[in-house]
Enzyme design. Structure first.
Site, PDB file in Angstrom:
ATOM      1  CG  HIS A 130      34.999  16.862  74.069  1.00 52.07           C
ATOM      2  ND1 HIS A 130      33.740  16.695  74.600  1.00 52.07           N
ATOM      3  CD2 HIS A 130      35.254  18.197  74.097  1.00 52.07           C
ATOM      4  CE1 HIS A 130      33.253  17.892  74.933  1.00 52.07           C
ATOM      5  NE2 HIS A 130      34.150  18.813  74.635  1.00 52.07           N
ATOM      6  CG  HIS A 172      35.329  13.892  81.979  1.00 51.73           C
ATOM      7  ND1 HIS A 172      34.297  13.744  81.066  1.00 51.73           N
ATOM      8  CD2 HIS A 172      35.907  12.671  82.090  1.00 51.73           C
ATOM      9  CE1 HIS A 172      34.270  12.491  80.648  1.00 51.73           C
ATOM     10  NE2 HIS A 172      35.223  11.811  81.252  1.00 51.73           N
ATOM     11  CG  ASP A 179      33.163   2.555  84.317  1.00 52.36           C
ATOM     12  OD1 ASP A 179      34.222   2.589  84.955  1.00 52.36           O
ATOM     13  OD2 ASP A 179      32.719   3.537  83.692  1.00 52.36           O
ATOM     14  CD  GLU A 196      31.737   6.747  82.245  1.00 53.45           C
ATOM     15  OE1 GLU A 196      32.734   6.498  81.558  1.00 53.45           O
ATOM     16  OE2 GLU A 196      31.795   7.218  83.387  1.00 53.45           O
ATOM     17  CB  SER A 197      29.747  11.210  77.243  1.00 55.77           C
ATOM     18  OG  SER A 197      30.584  11.717  78.267  1.00 55.77           O
ATOM     19  CG  HIS A 198      35.069   8.152  75.054  1.00 56.02           C
ATOM     20  ND1 HIS A 198      36.140   7.606  74.391  1.00 56.02           N
ATOM     21  CD2 HIS A 198      35.552   8.476  76.292  1.00 56.02           C
ATOM     22  CE1 HIS A 198      37.205   7.584  75.182  1.00 56.02           C
ATOM     23  NE2 HIS A 198      36.865   8.103  76.333  1.00 56.02           N
ATOM     24  CE1 TYR A 207      28.930  13.414  86.617  1.00 50.95           C
ATOM     25  CE2 TYR A 207      31.259  13.085  86.997  1.00 50.95           C
ATOM     26  CZ  TYR A 207      30.083  12.688  86.405  1.00 50.95           C
ATOM     27  OH  TYR A 207      30.052  11.588  85.599  1.00 50.95           O
ATOM     28  CE  LYS A 242      29.229   5.620  85.197  1.00 52.46           C
ATOM     29  NZ  LYS A 242      30.573   5.704  85.762  1.00 52.46           N
ATOM     30  N   GLY A 296      25.198   7.122  85.980  1.00 54.81           N
ATOM     31  CA  GLY A 296      25.147   8.092  84.892  1.00 54.81           C
ATOM     32  C   GLY A 296      26.429   8.871  84.716  1.00 54.81           C
TER      33      GLY A 296
END
Length: 731
Positions: free
Chosen positions: A93, A45, A113, A89-91, A48, A87, A527
């Site tokens: 989980h 995470h 961010d 972003e993933s959340h 990368y 931007k 990204g």
């Protein structure tokens, strides 16, 4: 310092060889606090490590790009000294474990961010993906995620102007929640995270640190199993009211000249923020953890460094500015503490109870983090399906259309976006449910268009083509409202990169994204990569989400998708070959899931899009919509539903089957509505630019007339399209 062993390192998500590398680089065994720092900085995470090699190939430069990847967010120039910071972003989980807080803190994190760079957030979007509607968890996960997104964004007073939602059984064990934010900033007043100068005070501001979210970053780099409920303590808890105070306090401090650098405490909290600032500035950093404001008793250095408590920032200030800065944060009722200083040691040094509890060279944590060139498998382009034309004989276009309009992935998502405040701030001029959300730049005639797209079905069938397609769809969505596309952000959601097939999907999707980005001059400026979206060995379909941003120089020239006026002509711009493989029609009507996705011709995409923009600039288009899932007739129906008008289709002049023509998902196409008196002008511009088009019909008052089939009323289409999601959630 208490040393740790290999077993403890593996429990922290590190590989055996990674632990061995740490010991070699340090020339000793790390203690528990140091191991925690390594596990945070070296997990997928934050580091990368499986994707960096491939991300370096992305097209990231352009005339309008002020800041590309590598900062908190990307920045583009929108003229007049204005810039947009954005931007995605993933959340994923956290949202699967605890949907409300997972989604809420995803929104909070992406907003930080953006405002950490000096920009005031002006718009939020989201891309959310759930399992099959029949799966027992889907409804509760959807309800929780939507409430979390709305709860945080609405309280912050930032409009949610667009998004997308899909359902697929590959997300049964691992939903996706991707949050995107745009902010507006003066291009001469952008703040960066690179620390500078020695003996500068390091300041902690915002909320107090608690034990929530410890190991959040490493949990986001892990595969789920049966013990998922035990992971709830790794999900952060958000407080949008505190974040609103933090936003205002930071922007007030930024109005002066005291900040050297500023960084959001996101994944891995104080660990990643302090190390990233020092690494970018080629400096060291010394922190006294006794000075970190804590809301729980007896917190250890390990817990303080790894906590992912929300609404916190780390700032490097100019010397002598501490008192002035503290006054601002006191006014907004937020914690403010000088917790350390920059040094020339090029190490992170942590002190607690007058003891040095950690000492690690910064370059070991950042530049020396592992980089893996993982093995990957190429996906062959599947053979085209030879459809049995006898299967079409029993079908009626109108009945198929009604069924398609009511499918979970096609139906109206109004139930979702009605829960978001999309008009707060008073500048939203195109709300959710359109090709793009559009927000006016306050006090000007300029507007910013934005959309978010993904196409997991195409990417799963052939990742290279799917990667190209999703960038092109983003491009078309921005053009459809009259904006000129500028740049994209991406959120790359994939399964386990240690599996060759999954890694291949990632590599080829990135390659496709890059090809389209270069050809369309549509660079990637920011990204996020989210790997290990997998539960009990079942991974998600590859789901790259693309967030696009474009500029409308005069918002009064914005185009909407609703059909406007009876007897206006309807044209399809771009050639229709009738590609049914991987289409909504093939999968849901014929139950055929094989075959290649539609081919992407980048020359046609660019030429068709730029020509449609020319027509818009000449004032020749009344409404427009891109053709995507469900083909021409589905796109036209959505325009009719929006405008509460009908349409009459001409007898087909093409040589292909009517189902191929109406439901094929060929790329590069737009439906435009024009006035009859403008037809010759429109035809001339299309012909001069070598753009193929079909004149397919005209707008009616409220009837849907297709061949000799029974006439439908627009209310029939509205009912089909608007009811599924509401009925599903009400059951």
């Amino acid at each position: 310092m208490n040393e740790v062993n290999e077993h403890i390192a593996i429990n922290h998500g590190l590989k055996k060889e990674e632990f061995s590398k740490i010991c070699d680089l340090l020339k000793r065994t790390p203690n528990l606090t140091e191991l925690g720092i390594f596990s945070a900085m070296w997990n997928e995470h934050c580091s990368y490590k499986s994707s960096r090699l491939h991300l370096k190939k992305l097209n990231t430069k352009g005339k309008k790009v002020i800041q590309g990847p590598g900062e908190n967010a990307g920045v583009i120039d929108i003229e007049d000294d204005d810039a947009i910071v954005f931007k995605i972003e993933s959340h994923n989980h956290p949202s699967f474990i605890e949907p409300y807080q997972g989604a809420a803190t995803g929104v909070g994190g992406i907003m930080r961010d953006v405002f950490t760079m000096g920009a005031r957030p002006i718009a939020n979007l989201n891309s959310i993906h759930f399992g099959s509607p029949q799966h027992p968890k889907t409804k509760n996960l959807l309800r929780g995620v939507v409430k979390g997104i709305g709860g945080y964004g609405n309280c912050m007073g930032i409009p949610t102007v667009g998004g997308q939602t899909s359902f697929d059984d590959s997300y049964n064990g691992n939903i996706l929640v991707n949050a995107m934010t745009l902010g507006l900033v003066n291009k001469n007043k952008i703040f960066y995270s690179k620390a500078a100068g020695v003996n500068k005070p390091v300041i902690y501001v915002g909320s107090k640190t608690g034990r929530d979210g410890i190991h959040g970053a490493s949990m986001a780099s892990a595969i789920f199993d049966d013990k998922i409920e035990e992971k709830k303590p790794t999900v952060q808890v958000g407080d949008p009211f505190t974040e609103k105070l933090l936003l205002e306090a930071c922007l007030e401090l930024m109005a002066g000249k005291s900040i050297i650098s500023i960084q959001d405490m996101g994944a891995a909290g104080l660990t990643s923020s302090s190390i990233e600032m020092a690494s970018k500035g080629n400096l060291g950093i010394e922190l006294n953890l006794n000075k970190v404001p804590c809301r729980e008793e007896k917190m250890t250095p390990y817990e303080i460094m790894l906590s992912e408590s929300q609404e916190r920032m780390l700032i490097v200030l100019e010397n002598g500015k501490e008192t002035e800065a503290k006054k601002i944060f006191d006014k907004w009722n937020l914690d403010f503490a000088v917790i350390g200083k920059t040094t020339k040691s090029k190490k992170i040094e942590l002190f607690f109870d007058n003891n040095k509890v950690a000492e690690i060279p910064i370059n070991i944590l950042a530049e020396n983090a592992p980089i893996y060139d993982r093995k990957w498998k190429k996906t062959k382009l599947p053979q085209k399906i030879k459809f049995n034309k006898d299967d079409f004989k029993k079908l009626k276009t109108t009945e198929v259309l009604k069924k398609i309009l009511s499918l979970p992935n096609i139906c109206s998502k109004e139930w979702i976006w009605q829960q978001y405040d999309h008009t707060v701030m008073g500048d939203t001029i195109q709300k959710p449910g359109s090709d793009s959300g559009v927000v006016r730049v306050h006090g000007t005639n300029k507007a910013v268009a934005t959309s978010v797209d993904s196409s997991a079905v195409y990417c799963y069938a052939h990742p290279l083509t799917g990667g190209k397609q999703v960038v092109c769809e983003s491009w078309r969505n921005l053009i459809s409202c009259g904006s000129r596309p500028i740049a994209i952000t991406n959120c790359l959601n994939f399964g386990n990169p240690e599996k060759e097939k999954n890694m291949g999907e990632f590599v080829e999707c990135v390659e496709g994204i890059n090809e389209a980005s270069k050809f369309l001059d549509y660079p990637v400026v920011s990204g996020n990569v989210s790997f290990y979206n997998e539960t009990k060995d079942k991974g998600i379909k590859p789901t790259p989400a693309i967030g696009g941003v474009g500029l409308i120089k005069d918002y009064k020239k914005m185009i909407t998708m609703d059909l406007k006026k009876e007897n206006n002509l309807i044209l399809v711009v771009g050639k229709t070959e009738g590609h049914l493989d991987q289409s909504i029609f093939a999968i849901n009507i014929l139950n055929e899931k094989k075959g290649p996705p539609p081919e992407v011709n980048l020359f046609n995409e660019k030429n068709n899009g730029e020509t449609v923009l020319k027509l818009m600039e000449e004032g020749l288009i009344n409404s427009a919509h891109d053709v995507s899932l469900g083909g021409i007739i589905t796109a036209l129906s959505k325009m009719a539903i929006k405008g509460k008008k009908g349409f009459k289709l001409n007898k087909l002049k093409v040589l292909i089957n009517k189902f191929d023509y109406y439901f094929g998902e060929d790329q590069g196409r737009y439906i435009i509505e024009i006035e009859g008196k403008n037809l010759s002008k429109v035809e001339k511009i299309l012909k001069d630019n070598s753009v193929y088009y079909d004149d397919i019909g005209l707008v009616t008052k409220n009837e849907i007339i297709i061949d000799k089939e029974p006439i439908l009323h627009i209310d029939d289409l509205i009912k089909s399209n608007m009811s599924w999601l509401k009925d599903y959630m009400d059951k």
